[in-house]
Design an enzyme around this catalytic site. Structure first.
Site, PDB file in Angstrom:
ATOM      1  N   ASP A  77       0.791  -1.323  -0.031  1.00 13.30           N
ATOM      2  CA  ASP A  77       0.045   0.269   0.295  1.00 13.30           C
ATOM      3  C   ASP A  77       1.313   0.994  -0.604  1.00 13.30           C
ATOM      4  OD1 ASP A  77       0.997   0.199   2.776  1.00 13.30           O
ATOM      5  OD2 ASP A  77      -0.802  -0.938   3.230  1.00 13.30           O
ATOM      6  N   ASP A  79       1.276   5.172   1.983  1.00 12.44           N
ATOM      7  CA  ASP A  79       0.851   6.350   2.349  1.00 12.44           C
ATOM      8  C   ASP A  79       1.497   7.297   2.774  1.00 12.44           C
ATOM      9  OD1 ASP A  79      -0.384   3.803   3.682  1.00 12.44           O
ATOM     10  OD2 ASP A  79       1.674   3.646   4.719  1.00 12.44           O
ATOM     11  N   ASP A 160       8.886   3.791  13.238  1.00 10.62           N
ATOM     12  CA  ASP A 160       9.977   2.896  13.984  1.00 10.62           C
ATOM     13  C   ASP A 160      10.985   2.745  13.551  1.00 10.62           C
ATOM     14  OD1 ASP A 160       8.519   2.515  11.289  1.00 10.62           O
ATOM     15  OD2 ASP A 160       7.742   0.249  12.525  1.00 10.62           O
TER      16      ASP A 160
HETATM   17  P1  ATP Z   1       3.625  -2.697   5.385  1.00 12.22           P
HETATM   18  O1  ATP Z   1       2.033  -2.588   4.957  1.00 12.22           O
HETATM   19  O2  ATP Z   1       4.442  -3.482   4.135  1.00 12.22           O
HETATM   20  O3  ATP Z   1       3.248  -4.059   6.394  1.00 12.22           O
HETATM   21  P2  ATP Z   1       4.709  -0.380   6.458  1.00 12.22           P
HETATM   22  O4  ATP Z   1       6.095  -0.335   6.946  1.00 12.22           O
HETATM   23  O5  ATP Z   1       4.039   0.059   5.725  1.00 12.22           O
HETATM   24  O6  ATP Z   1       4.499  -2.285   6.275  1.00 12.22           O
HETATM   25  P3  ATP Z   1       2.431   0.205   7.898  1.00 12.22           P
HETATM   26  O7  ATP Z   1       1.782  -1.028   9.042  1.00 12.22           O
HETATM   27  O8  ATP Z   1       1.177   0.660   6.931  1.00 12.22           O
HETATM   28  O9  ATP Z   1       3.299  -0.285   7.913  1.00 12.22           O
HETATM   29  O10 ATP Z   1       2.719   1.661   8.453  1.00 12.22           O
HETATM   30  C1  ATP Z   1       2.980   2.640   7.833  1.00 12.22           C
HETATM   31  C2  ATP Z   1       4.583   3.546   8.070  1.00 12.22           C
HETATM   32  O11 ATP Z   1       3.989   3.262   9.661  1.00 12.22           O
HETATM   33  C3  ATP Z   1       5.708   2.391   8.681  1.00 12.22           C
HETATM   34  O12 ATP Z   1       6.146   2.645   7.445  1.00 12.22           O
HETATM   35  C4  ATP Z   1       6.483   3.499   9.536  1.00 12.22           C
HETATM   36  O13 ATP Z   1       6.855   4.328   9.083  1.00 12.22           O
HETATM   37  C5  ATP Z   1       5.207   4.316  10.286  1.00 12.22           C
HETATM   38  N1  ATP Z   1       4.515   2.639  11.385  1.00 12.22           N
HETATM   39  C6  ATP Z   1       3.752   1.768  11.658  1.00 12.22           C
HETATM   40  N2  ATP Z   1       3.748   1.348  12.818  1.00 12.22           N
HETATM   41  C7  ATP Z   1       5.246   2.290  13.187  1.00 12.22           C
HETATM   42  C8  ATP Z   1       4.911   1.919  15.204  1.00 12.22           C
HETATM   43  N3  ATP Z   1       4.318   1.322  15.355  1.00 12.22           N
HETATM   44  N4  ATP Z   1       6.255   3.065  15.640  1.00 12.22           N
HETATM   45  C9  ATP Z   1       6.450   3.670  14.877  1.00 12.22           C
HETATM   46  N5  ATP Z   1       6.037   4.042  13.440  1.00 12.22           N
HETATM   47  C10 ATP Z   1       4.977   3.254  12.402  1.00 12.22           C
HETATM   48 MG    MG Z   2       2.383   0.213   4.585  1.00  9.49          MG
END
Ligand code: ATP
Ligand code: MG
Length: 461
Positions: A77, A79, A160
């Site tokens: 996805d 963001d 994170d």
């Molecule tokens: P994927 O969507 O492939 O599972 P993602 O890293 O994009 O991985 P998301 O849950 O979509 O995961 O989160 C988007 C972004 O928000 C992350 O890349 C990170 O920068 C931030 N993020 C998500 N969860 C946390 C957290 N628990 N603490 C700090 N930042 C976070």
């Molecule tokens: Mg994501």
């Protein structure tokens, strides 16, 4: 400037020094170096960044999408992060809504797609030590609210992992990197931002994210990022059940569930999630069954075939059900009663840790209850079984059991033949199967009639 900012964010000078010493300052990476062009960005995210920028805000594609594109993978996805507040984003897009409490953000819809737009986050307003109970964190240091807005730099530091804190500007095709995430991606290193222990205390789910991302993306966890995880595993108990379940599901559906579960266990993280895993994996049959189930799930995910979370949890817990079922039968319970008791017992134990939502637990029980029915194939039983709405899941489950060596392969092959047969052949298969049983029943009836006569004769004499 970066050092001051880090001090403000992490409150303690030592932490800030640790971060700034090992990390770089802001770096704008040009497209000729990173190679991501705006035509690789999904049209909805592109439209959102363009509209927000037109309205005078800054807006970037951020997080997993930038990371995945740099790793040569297709993002799950896209963001968007912006300096516009959720209300400003909401009023810029007709089809949008504000969601979330702990972390308010906006869902913007384009056609069938939804893109998450978050406002840059800043440090919490208090100057408290992270372990102080202050309404912002709980007694373990977990952040309860994260709705303080800040600058782009502050937003980067609150994310994170360094590789998740890269901002892609579709207008200039530049990547903004404050924390050396680009280099970490090149070296395939997963590195948490800031001081690992307090970042895991703020949000223990980051430990699960570390395991998932390392396994899914084939990354090496940096030593300081990995080291405290085992000691802090118990913090997962304070995370709300629904969030824990969602994260666990992401992990199991990552396409790398086997590697993730092996790593969870190696780091002792499974105690708060799947406490029975230790017991199950200690027996070769249980280990074989779970390994096969997870491998199968991973293959399905990688082939874009549907995966049922209920099936997954039914598999993870099955050998614990089996052990309980046998125990109740040995205690003299009827097999069917023993199975119900075993299921209740295992699900109740599991609910105390990773609560499985009711919509899944009903299906899990159906899959388990149908298992003995594959063995007793007399009469109309098999016809009734195949018309059950959950037959397919229960059937696949039974095939896995046979493949793992738990049940006889002859039952699995009988069912395979039965499913590919026409009506007439099916009737014949059941007749053949029923005949010895019928004969046995007849013999038993005759024997009991003779016994009755014997008893009557003895009483009369
Ligand atoms: P994927 O969507 O492939 O599972 P993602 O890293 O994009 O991985 P998301 O849950 O979509 O995961 O989160 C988007 C972004 O928000 C992350 O890349 C990170 O920068 C931030 N993020 C998500 N969860 C946390 C957290 N628990 N603490 C700090 N930042 C976070
Ligand atoms: Mg994501």
């Amino acid at each position: 400037m970066i050092r001051k900012l880090l001090q403000k964010v992490f409150k303690r000078k030592k932490t800030a020094d640790t971060v700034s010493d090992s990390l770089l300052q802001l770096c704008a990476i040009p497209v000729k170096r990173h190679g991501i062009h705006r035509n690789q960005i999904n049209s909805c995210a592109l439209k959102i960044t363009q509209e927000l920028q037109k309205a005078g805000f800054s807006a970037f594609v951020v997080g997993g999408a930038v990371r995945d594109l740099l790793l040569g993978l297709e993002p799950k996805d896209f963001d968007v992060a912006t300096n516009a507040t959720p209300e400003q984003v909401r009023s810029a897009f007709r089809r949008s809504r504000i969601i979330g409490r702990r972390f308010r953000l906006v869902h913007v819809m384009c056609g069938l797609e939804t893109v998450e737009v978050s406002t840059f986050r800043g440090p919490s307003p208090d100057n408290a030590h992270p372990l102080e109970v202050n309404g912002i964190t709980d007694q373990h240091g977990r952040l309860l609210h994260d709705n303080v807005f800040g600058s782009q730099e502050e937003d980067a530091i609150r994310r994170d992992f360094t590789m998740n804190a890269l901002y892609y500007d579709p207008a200039t095709e530049e990547i903004h990197d404050y924390l050396n995430g680009y280099e970490d991606i090149r070296c395939r290193t997963l590195r948490i931002i800031g001081e690992p222990v307090s970042r895991y205390r703020e949000d223990p789910v980051r430990m699960l994210r570390a395991v998932r991302l390392a396994a899914k993306l084939g990354l090496q966890m940096d030593a300081k990022t990995a080291q405290p995880i085992g000691d802090l595993a118990s913090l997962l108990q304070n995370v709300p059940a629904a969030r824990l379940f969602d994260e666990m599901l992401k992990l199991l559906l990552s396409g790398h569930s086997l590697a993730c579960v092996v790593d969870l266990r190696a780091r002792g993280l499974h105690h708060g999630l799947l406490p029975m895993l230790d017991i199950i994996l200690e027996q070769p049959l249980g280990e074989r069954f779970i390994t096969l189930a997870l491998k199968d799930t991973d293959e399905r995910v990688l082939q874009n075939r549907p995966v049922s979370p209920a099936f997954l949890f039914a598999s993870l817990l099955w050998h614990e059900v089996l052990a309980n079922w046998n125990r109740y039968k040995e205690d003299g319970e009827k097999p069917s009663v023993a199975l119900y008791k075993a299921m209740d017992n295992v699900l109740a134990k599991q609910q105390k840790n990773l609560a499985i939502p009711r919509r899944f637990s009903a299906t899990i029980q159906e899959i388990w209850i149908m298992q003995p029915r594959f063995e007793s194939r007399a009469g109309r039983g098999p016809f009734r079984l195949i018309s059950h709405p959950r037959f397919r899941a229960a059937y696949d489950f039974m095939l896995l059991r046979a493949e793992s060596g738990e049940t006889g392969v002859e039952i699995a092959s009988w069912w395979k033949d039965f499913l590919s047969a026409n009506q007439e052949q099916r009737d014949k298969m059941i007749q053949t199967l029923s005949s010895p049983a019928k004969k046995r029943r007849k013999r038993n009836r005759r024997k009991s009639a003779i016994d009755k006569i014997d008893v009557a004769e003895k009483t009369a004499s």
